[in-house]
Design a protein around this motif. Sequence first.
Motif, short mmCIF file in Angstrom:
data_model
loop_
_atom_site.label_atom_id
_atom_site.label_comp_id
_atom_site.label_asym_id
_atom_site.label_seq_id
_atom_site.Cartn_x
_atom_site.Cartn_y
_atom_site.Cartn_z
N SER A 13 64.70 62.16 -14.14
CA SER A 13 64.14 61.12 -16.01
C SER A 13 65.06 61.49 -16.70
CB SER A 13 62.83 62.34 -16.17
OG SER A 13 61.83 61.67 -15.04
N PRO A 46 56.05 57.15 -7.76
CA PRO A 46 56.35 56.37 -9.20
C PRO A 46 55.20 57.18 -10.48
CG PRO A 46 55.35 54.46 -7.99
CD PRO A 46 55.58 55.80 -7.21
N TRP A 47 53.68 58.14 -10.03
CA TRP A 47 53.76 58.89 -10.74
C TRP A 47 54.25 59.66 -11.36
CZ3 TRP A 47 51.61 63.84 -10.38
CH2 TRP A 47 50.96 63.87 -11.42
N ARG A 101 56.95 60.10 -10.95
CA ARG A 101 58.92 60.02 -12.02
C ARG A 101 57.85 60.11 -13.33
NH1 ARG A 101 59.98 54.87 -12.77
NH2 ARG A 101 59.42 53.98 -10.99
N ARG A 102 56.75 59.73 -13.25
CA ARG A 102 56.90 59.17 -14.96
C ARG A 102 56.12 60.36 -15.27
NH1 ARG A 102 53.03 54.77 -11.98
NH2 ARG A 102 54.53 52.97 -12.78
N ARG A 103 55.16 61.20 -14.40
CA ARG A 103 54.97 62.31 -15.36
C ARG A 103 55.98 63.44 -15.57
NH1 ARG A 103 52.66 67.25 -11.37
NH2 ARG A 103 53.47 69.43 -13.30
N MET A 129 59.11 62.00 -16.97
CA MET A 129 59.94 61.68 -17.94
C MET A 129 59.12 61.96 -19.67
SD MET A 129 62.47 59.81 -19.20
CE MET A 129 63.62 58.68 -18.38
N LEU A 130 58.01 61.61 -19.48
CA LEU A 130 57.28 62.30 -20.35
C LEU A 130 57.94 63.92 -20.50
CD1 LEU A 130 53.38 60.87 -19.65
CD2 LEU A 130 54.83 60.22 -21.42
N LEU A 149 61.43 52.84 -21.91
CA LEU A 149 60.11 52.21 -21.65
C LEU A 149 60.42 51.89 -20.47
CD1 LEU A 149 58.70 50.99 -24.84
CD2 LEU A 149 58.36 53.34 -23.63
N TYR A 186 59.27 53.83 -16.60
CA TYR A 186 57.91 53.59 -16.35
C TYR A 186 57.65 52.70 -15.79
CZ TYR A 186 58.27 57.42 -20.12
OH TYR A 186 58.15 59.14 -21.29
N ARG A 187 57.83 51.61 -15.65
CA ARG A 187 57.23 50.02 -14.34
C ARG A 187 57.97 50.97 -13.00
NH1 ARG A 187 60.97 46.83 -13.99
NH2 ARG A 187 62.64 47.27 -15.21
#
Length: 277
Positions: A130, A185-186, A188-190, A192-193, A245, A248-249
């Motif tokens: 991230s 991916p989940w 990874r998104r968490r 990054m947030l 953004l 998040y893909r």
Amino acid sequence: MASTTPKGLEIHPRQPKFGLPEPMPRHWHGGDAFKTHLFDAMSVLFPDGERFFIDSVRLFREQIDDPLLKEQIRGFIGQEAHHSREHAHYSERLRELGYDVDYLERGLKRRLAFIQKHLPAELQLAATCSVEHLTAIMADAVLRNPLWLQGADPTMARLWRWHALEETEHKAVAFDVYQSVCASPWLRRRAMLQSTVFFTIDTLKGLIHMLKRDGLLWNWRVWRDGLSWLWGKNGIYRELVKAYLDFYRGGFHPWQHDNLYLVEQYRREFDAPTKVA
């Protein structure tokens, strides 16, 4: 998973001689306190942050089978180690100017120690991916958009271009390791947030501290001009939103942002020409 870094792109650490100014100009970025201290605040995070990135990748190095990715991991570790060292020197210059770098580092050190002791290794690696994305999109902008360093002290500008070049070169290494050992991916998104929140808080904390030490914290013109530089019509941060953004893909990969031409362009500044016998 094999390396997805463009073929022929060698990732190797450089050791340029920067000779940071002694003393460092208090407002080295064209005399502008806001611009200077935005970069200063980010720099303070790098010595500990880069060591964390190295450790998180090392946790999985033995699980990687692809010889090319293994070689790129070595290059990644070497580059990040040099970044940590140079920004530690940078922090010493900031201490000499009277800024409380220990205060600014304290919270990050505690947070990284907690993460390494209590959180899963996969999440540590996801956090590295991230922040590597954050640094990669800013590095791209530093190399591509002259507004980022326009008017800056030449030595300081060169330091940031060097860092930006190497962040661009190795921007996919931690990501490829993550895809090899986890690929969620989940998660990874968490990560990054969470990384975005803490990076923003830590950078703002440094900016506020340094402006306060300068007696400029409540100078509305400093904030007006600074925020316009970041988020105004031609703001340097505005152009990063789409690239940010993209992370998040589900099918995202760092080299989908293809800026290899910038690597080739700036390598001419930092790589000595090969001598022909």
